[in-house]
Design a protein around this motif. Structure first.
Motif, PDB file in Angstrom:
ATOM      1  N   ASP A 125     -20.313  35.504 -22.406  1.00 32.03           N
ATOM      2  CA  ASP A 125     -19.141  36.203 -21.780  1.00 32.03           C
ATOM      3  C   ASP A 125     -18.564  36.820 -23.773  1.00 32.03           C
ATOM      4  OD1 ASP A 125     -16.278  36.595 -21.030  1.00 32.03           O
ATOM      5  OD2 ASP A 125     -15.610  34.022 -21.630  1.00 32.03           O
ATOM      6  N   ASP A 126     -18.349  38.386 -23.431  1.00 35.81           N
ATOM      7  CA  ASP A 126     -18.664  39.191 -24.466  1.00 35.81           C
ATOM      8  C   ASP A 126     -19.365  38.578 -26.019  1.00 35.81           C
ATOM      9  OD1 ASP A 126     -17.664  41.380 -25.660  1.00 35.81           O
ATOM     10  OD2 ASP A 126     -15.806  40.120 -26.553  1.00 35.81           O
ATOM     11  N   LYS A 127     -18.807  37.478 -26.380  1.00 40.46           N
ATOM     12  CA  LYS A 127     -19.283  37.713 -27.683  1.00 40.46           C
ATOM     13  C   LYS A 127     -19.652  36.163 -27.421  1.00 40.46           C
ATOM     14  CE  LYS A 127     -18.734  41.626 -29.930  1.00 40.46           C
ATOM     15  NZ  LYS A 127     -19.846  42.132 -29.290  1.00 40.46           N
ATOM     16  N   LYS A 128     -19.203  35.685 -26.585  1.00 48.89           N
ATOM     17  CA  LYS A 128     -19.752  34.145 -26.660  1.00 48.89           C
ATOM     18  C   LYS A 128     -21.019  33.593 -26.338  1.00 48.89           C
ATOM     19  CE  LYS A 128     -17.326  29.451 -25.656  1.00 48.89           C
ATOM     20  NZ  LYS A 128     -16.082  28.958 -25.229  1.00 48.89           N
ATOM     21  N   ILE A 129     -21.468  32.913 -26.854  1.00 48.31           N
ATOM     22  CA  ILE A 129     -22.858  32.413 -26.141  1.00 48.31           C
ATOM     23  C   ILE A 129     -22.963  30.873 -26.247  1.00 48.31           C
ATOM     24  CG2 ILE A 129     -25.323  33.245 -25.236  1.00 48.31           C
ATOM     25  CD1 ILE A 129     -24.379  36.339 -27.163  1.00 48.31           C
ATOM     26  N   GLU A 130     -23.607  30.390 -25.048  1.00 45.55           N
ATOM     27  CA  GLU A 130     -23.716  29.288 -25.233  1.00 45.55           C
ATOM     28  C   GLU A 130     -24.873  29.511 -23.786  1.00 45.55           C
ATOM     29  OE1 GLU A 130     -20.431  27.029 -24.078  1.00 45.55           O
ATOM     30  OE2 GLU A 130     -19.235  27.969 -25.650  1.00 45.55           O
TER      31      GLU A 130
END
Length: 148
Positions: A125-130
């Motif tokens: 999610d844009d810059k959020k990566i999990e």
């Protein structure tokens, strides 16, 4: 488009480690994008002794150089791995929203290694990566999974 350029996202499902690294200039210039860079990364990182179904193999997603731009017919991405059928290069190319969306998140390639001990998926999610649990998706068909 305001985004980082030339980024490889490395995801190790075994350790849960996620790293960003810059795309080497020699890859960008000599192999252009998508299939070319994916093929080169596979060649460099997976030796002939690696079993295609082992965690040492790579699953590589790569966008083309024009993916995410207004150029017509360039919403493409390629998925590359060492083929279980032939033991050599295997890849597929597709269109749709995935390639341009990946580019807009600042990612040109994703290199997945390792093996998760339970069902997981990669959340970007844009810059959020999990890496997230996919237990709630297990057993669903394609439509049900997409809706969830």
């Amino acid at each position: 488009m305001d985004r980082e350029r030339g980024t490889i996202l490395r995801v190790d499902l075994g350790s849960g480690k996620i790293e960003r690294e810059p795309l080497r200039e020699d890859l960008r210039v000599r192999y252009i994008g998508g299939r070319g860079i994916n093929s080169r990364l596979l060649f460099e990182e997976v030796g002939p002794e690696v079993d295609p179904l082992s965690p040492e193999n790579r699953l590589i997603f790569g966008t083309g150089p024009f993916s995410g731009t207004r150029a017509p017919s360039f919403a493409r991405f390629t998925v590359t791995t060492r083929s279980p059928l032939t033991g050599i290069l295997g890849d597929a190319n597709a269109g749709g929203h995935f390639g341009p969306t990946l580019k807009k998140a600042g990612i040109d390639h994703i290199v997945i290694t390792g093996k998760a001990d339970k069902p997981v998926y990669l959340w970007i999610d844009d810059k959020k990566i999990e890496i997230r649990s996919a237990r709630h998706l297990w057993g669903k068909n394609t439509r049900e999974t997409e809706e969830a």
